[in-house]
Design a protein around this motif. Sequence first.
Motif, short mmCIF file in Angstrom:
data_model
loop_
_atom_site.label_atom_id
_atom_site.label_comp_id
_atom_site.label_asym_id
_atom_site.label_seq_id
_atom_site.Cartn_x
_atom_site.Cartn_y
_atom_site.Cartn_z
N GLY A 253 42.41 12.44 -4.77
CA GLY A 253 41.53 11.28 -4.73
C GLY A 253 41.64 10.42 -5.96
N ASP A 254 42.53 10.77 -6.87
CA ASP A 254 42.73 9.98 -8.08
C ASP A 254 44.09 9.31 -8.12
OD1 ASP A 254 40.26 10.23 -9.31
OD2 ASP A 254 40.79 12.09 -10.32
N ARG B 33 37.13 13.13 -3.71
CA ARG B 33 37.82 13.27 -5.01
C ARG B 33 37.56 14.68 -5.48
NH1 ARG B 33 36.11 12.89 -10.62
NH2 ARG B 33 37.96 12.54 -11.88
#
Length: 147
Positions: free
Chosen positions: A10-11, A84
């Motif tokens: 999620g990054d 995330r």
Amino acid sequence: MADVFEPETGDGPAGSGANTEVTRAAEVRTAYAGLLQIRRLGGAVPAAWERNQPVRAVALTLEAAGLPPSAVGPSGERAATGYRVSAGPRPGTARVEWLGPPGSGARNEAGTRLRACVSALEAAGGWDALLYRGERGLRFVEVEPLD
């Protein structure tokens, strides 16, 4: 030399193109099948690999379950709504949040979407995933391996 598969935490940057999505889906299926094989051969759920790399293991499980990862744009701004996964507060744990760009409504849907993350982790087996409400009412899931 081939690129090493990395699950979406999620990054990372947002994906691009339908062909990439098809290719990515095949890579995720292969990686998750490999994880299940490690579990079978090692006789442990979660496997030692998962316990040693909980962020990667949790991210792979969520991605394999078809849940969308968040993503960031070139300037580091949130560019897509989704999960995330980051390191948890204690060694061997992970934290799952539901994030999105400003105005995306991610905070409003976080409870429902994080419950889906908990369900995916419970279905995979081996994880204790608990939903919490933190500072300013922000929801998150803390994940740790079952003993």
